[in-house]
Design a protein around this motif. Sequence first.
Motif, PDB file in Angstrom:
ATOM      1  N   ALA A  28       0.836  -1.206   0.000  1.00 21.81           N
ATOM      2  CA  ALA A  28       0.000   0.000   0.000  1.00 21.81           C
ATOM      3  C   ALA A  28       0.866   1.249   0.000  1.00 21.81           C
ATOM      4  CB  ALA A  28      -0.927   0.000   1.205  1.00 21.81           C
ATOM      5  N   LEU A  29       1.884   1.263   0.838  1.00 18.48           N
ATOM      6  CA  LEU A  29       2.738   2.454   0.938  1.00 18.48           C
ATOM      7  C   LEU A  29       3.501   2.706  -0.350  1.00 18.48           C
ATOM      8  CD1 LEU A  29       4.185   2.087   4.557  1.00 18.48           C
ATOM      9  CD2 LEU A  29       2.244   3.475   3.796  1.00 18.48           C
ATOM     10  N   HIS A  30       4.054   1.682  -0.954  1.00 14.66           N
ATOM     11  CA  HIS A  30       4.829   1.842  -2.190  1.00 14.66           C
ATOM     12  C   HIS A  30       3.967   2.276  -3.369  1.00 14.66           C
ATOM     13  CE1 HIS A  30       8.144  -1.029  -0.547  1.00 14.66           C
ATOM     14  NE2 HIS A  30       8.226   0.172  -0.032  1.00 14.66           N
ATOM     15  N   ASN A  31       2.661   2.082  -3.252  1.00 14.79           N
ATOM     16  CA  ASN A  31       1.748   2.464  -4.323  1.00 14.79           C
ATOM     17  C   ASN A  31       0.882   3.666  -3.961  1.00 14.79           C
ATOM     18  OD1 ASN A  31       1.952   0.382  -6.636  1.00 14.79           O
ATOM     19  ND2 ASN A  31       2.134  -0.811  -4.754  1.00 14.79           N
ATOM     20  N   ASP A  32       1.268   4.366  -2.887  1.00 16.58           N
ATOM     21  CA  ASP A  32       0.576   5.589  -2.445  1.00 16.58           C
ATOM     22  C   ASP A  32      -0.926   5.403  -2.266  1.00 16.58           C
ATOM     23  OD1 ASP A  32       2.947   7.146  -2.394  1.00 16.58           O
ATOM     24  OD2 ASP A  32       2.821   7.397  -4.564  1.00 16.58           O
ATOM     25  N   LEU A  33      -1.324   4.247  -1.750  1.00 12.03           N
ATOM     26  CA  LEU A  33      -2.747   4.013  -1.514  1.00 12.03           C
ATOM     27  C   LEU A  33      -3.179   4.669  -0.206  1.00 12.03           C
ATOM     28  CD1 LEU A  33      -3.147   0.256  -2.465  1.00 12.03           C
ATOM     29  CD2 LEU A  33      -3.642   2.264  -3.842  1.00 12.03           C
ATOM     30  N   PRO A  34      -4.316   5.346  -0.227  1.00  7.87           N
ATOM     31  CA  PRO A  34      -4.821   5.931   1.016  1.00  7.87           C
ATOM     32  C   PRO A  34      -5.370   4.838   1.932  1.00  7.87           C
ATOM     33  CG  PRO A  34      -6.387   6.270  -0.759  1.00  7.87           C
ATOM     34  CD  PRO A  34      -5.173   5.620  -1.367  1.00  7.87           C
ATOM     35  N   GLY A  35      -5.352   5.091   3.223  1.00  8.13           N
ATOM     36  CA  GLY A  35      -5.974   4.170   4.168  1.00  8.13           C
ATOM     37  C   GLY A  35      -5.015   3.379   5.021  1.00  8.13           C
ATOM     38  N   ILE A  36      -3.747   3.304   4.630  1.00  4.52           N
ATOM     39  CA  ILE A  36      -2.727   2.647   5.449  1.00  4.52           C
ATOM     40  C   ILE A  36      -1.600   3.648   5.642  1.00  4.52           C
ATOM     41  CG2 ILE A  36      -0.961   0.837   5.535  1.00  4.52           C
ATOM     42  CD1 ILE A  36      -2.916  -1.075   4.322  1.00  4.52           C
ATOM     43  N   VAL A  37      -1.231   3.871   6.905  1.00  6.26           N
ATOM     44  CA  VAL A  37      -0.191   4.848   7.222  1.00  6.26           C
ATOM     45  C   VAL A  37       1.157   4.155   7.423  1.00  6.26           C
ATOM     46  CG1 VAL A  37       0.527   6.644   8.849  1.00  6.26           C
ATOM     47  CG2 VAL A  37      -1.893   6.400   8.232  1.00  6.26           C
ATOM     48  N   GLY A  38       1.186   3.093   8.198  1.00  9.94           N
ATOM     49  CA  GLY A  38       2.422   2.353   8.425  1.00  9.94           C
ATOM     50  C   GLY A  38       3.489   3.185   9.096  1.00  9.94           C
ATOM     51  N   GLU A  39       3.095   3.919  10.101  1.00  9.86           N
ATOM     52  CA  GLU A  39       3.991   4.870  10.761  1.00  9.86           C
ATOM     53  C   GLU A  39       5.286   4.254  11.290  1.00  9.86           C
ATOM     54  OE1 GLU A  39       2.706   7.161  14.428  1.00  9.86           O
ATOM     55  OE2 GLU A  39       2.276   8.554  12.783  1.00  9.86           O
ATOM     56  N   LEU A  96      -1.730 -16.540  -1.493  1.00  9.48           N
ATOM     57  CA  LEU A  96      -2.535 -15.353  -1.181  1.00  9.48           C
ATOM     58  C   LEU A  96      -2.879 -14.528  -2.417  1.00  9.48           C
ATOM     59  CD1 LEU A  96      -1.023 -14.118   2.202  1.00  9.48           C
ATOM     60  CD2 LEU A  96      -3.049 -15.530   1.793  1.00  9.48           C
ATOM     61  N   ASN A  97      -2.587 -15.048  -3.606  1.00 11.27           N
ATOM     62  CA  ASN A  97      -2.943 -14.337  -4.830  1.00 11.27           C
ATOM     63  C   ASN A  97      -4.452 -14.105  -4.861  1.00 11.27           C
ATOM     64  OD1 ASN A  97      -2.652 -13.154  -7.390  1.00 11.27           O
ATOM     65  ND2 ASN A  97      -3.147 -15.103  -8.380  1.00 11.27           N
ATOM     66  N   GLY A  98      -4.850 -12.837  -4.971  1.00 13.13           N
ATOM     67  CA  GLY A  98      -6.266 -12.479  -4.971  1.00 13.13           C
ATOM     68  C   GLY A  98      -6.780 -11.996  -3.623  1.00 13.13           C
ATOM     69  N   LEU A  99      -5.906 -11.957  -2.634  1.00 10.85           N
ATOM     70  CA  LEU A  99      -6.272 -11.504  -1.291  1.00 10.85           C
ATOM     71  C   LEU A  99      -7.028 -10.175  -1.353  1.00 10.85           C
ATOM     72  CD1 LEU A  99      -5.999 -11.629   1.852  1.00 10.85           C
ATOM     73  CD2 LEU A  99      -3.816 -10.423   1.569  1.00 10.85           C
ATOM     74  N   ILE A 100      -8.041 -10.042  -0.505  1.00  7.77           N
ATOM     75  CA  ILE A 100      -8.809  -8.804  -0.393  1.00  7.77           C
ATOM     76  C   ILE A 100      -8.729  -8.329   1.050  1.00  7.77           C
ATOM     77  CG2 ILE A 100     -11.083  -7.717  -0.587  1.00  7.77           C
ATOM     78  CD1 ILE A 100     -11.761 -10.017  -2.608  1.00  7.77           C
ATOM     79  N   VAL A 101      -8.325  -7.083   1.226  1.00  6.29           N
ATOM     80  CA  VAL A 101      -8.326  -6.464   2.553  1.00  6.29           C
ATOM     81  C   VAL A 101      -9.155  -5.188   2.494  1.00  6.29           C
ATOM     82  CG1 VAL A 101      -6.120  -7.451   3.308  1.00  6.29           C
ATOM     83  CG2 VAL A 101      -6.143  -5.222   2.176  1.00  6.29           C
ATOM     84  N   HIS A 102      -9.899  -4.951   3.548  1.00  7.23           N
ATOM     85  CA  HIS A 102     -10.733  -3.760   3.673  1.00  7.23           C
ATOM     86  C   HIS A 102     -10.056  -2.820   4.654  1.00  7.23           C
ATOM     87  CE1 HIS A 102     -14.070  -5.750   1.556  1.00  7.23           C
ATOM     88  NE2 HIS A 102     -13.576  -6.835   2.128  1.00  7.23           N
ATOM     89  N   LEU A 103     -10.046  -1.537   4.335  1.00  6.72           N
ATOM     90  CA  LEU A 103      -9.365  -0.552   5.159  1.00  6.72           C
ATOM     91  C   LEU A 103     -10.363   0.182   6.045  1.00  6.72           C
ATOM     92  CD1 LEU A 103      -6.923   0.756   2.421  1.00  6.72           C
ATOM     93  CD2 LEU A 103      -6.643  -1.152   4.019  1.00  6.72           C
ATOM     94  N   PRO A 104      -9.973   0.450   7.281  1.00  2.83           N
ATOM     95  CA  PRO A 104     -10.877   1.152   8.197  1.00  2.83           C
ATOM     96  C   PRO A 104     -11.033   2.629   7.809  1.00  2.83           C
ATOM     97  CG  PRO A 104      -8.755   0.845   9.230  1.00  2.83           C
ATOM     98  CD  PRO A 104      -8.696   0.130   7.912  1.00  2.83           C
ATOM     99  N   GLU A 105     -11.989   3.277   8.433  1.00  5.16           N
ATOM    100  CA  GLU A 105     -12.235   4.687   8.142  1.00  5.16           C
ATOM    101  C   GLU A 105     -11.051   5.554   8.514  1.00  5.16           C
ATOM    102  OE1 GLU A 105     -15.734   8.003   8.734  1.00  5.16           O
ATOM    103  OE2 GLU A 105     -15.698   6.264  10.058  1.00  5.16           O
ATOM    104  N   ALA A 106     -10.354   5.213   9.603  1.00  4.12           N
ATOM    105  CA  ALA A 106      -9.222   6.022  10.053  1.00  4.12           C
ATOM    106  C   ALA A 106      -8.174   5.142  10.712  1.00  4.12           C
ATOM    107  CB  ALA A 106      -9.696   7.084  11.036  1.00  4.12           C
ATOM    108  N   GLN A 107      -6.923   5.597  10.669  1.00  2.00           N
ATOM    109  CA  GLN A 107      -5.824   4.916  11.350  1.00  2.00           C
ATOM    110  C   GLN A 107      -5.414   5.653  12.604  1.00  2.00           C
ATOM    111  OE1 GLN A 107      -4.744   1.948  10.713  1.00  2.00           O
ATOM    112  NE2 GLN A 107      -5.313   1.557   8.615  1.00  2.00           N
ATOM    113  N   TYR A 108      -5.857   6.884  12.766  1.00  2.94           N
ATOM    114  CA  TYR A 108      -5.524   7.667  13.965  1.00  2.94           C
ATOM    115  C   TYR A 108      -6.783   7.984  14.732  1.00  2.94           C
ATOM    116  CZ  TYR A 108      -1.009   8.692  11.791  1.00  2.94           C
ATOM    117  OH  TYR A 108       0.229   8.596  11.219  1.00  2.94           O
TER     118      TYR A 108
END
Length: 108
Positions: A28-39, A96-108
Amino acid sequence: MPAVTYVEFDGAAHAIDLALGENVMRGALHNDLPGIVGECGGGLACATCHCYVDDAWTERVGGPASREESEMLESTAAPIKPSSRLSCQIVMSAELNGLIVHLPEAQY
């Protein structure tokens, strides 16, 4: 390369190919996807990469979170569900090819 579909809180979906051995957070981080911060960078120290594994994938991802991961999940901003995981702890494999993950509304 196996693919992961990240589903944002608003329903927008992003399918990303990840290298074998890469974790879902870094994908997610390497592809600039919103929803995961990975602080913390994947050090199992911040819980800002919380995700919900799609019900169809919970068994294949490796079952419940480890004790350390479960303790860290207690500090998430979004509600914890049975499918809650830290995406830094999900390592991609061919299975895990095809894995689906859902992101929460907020990480903070």
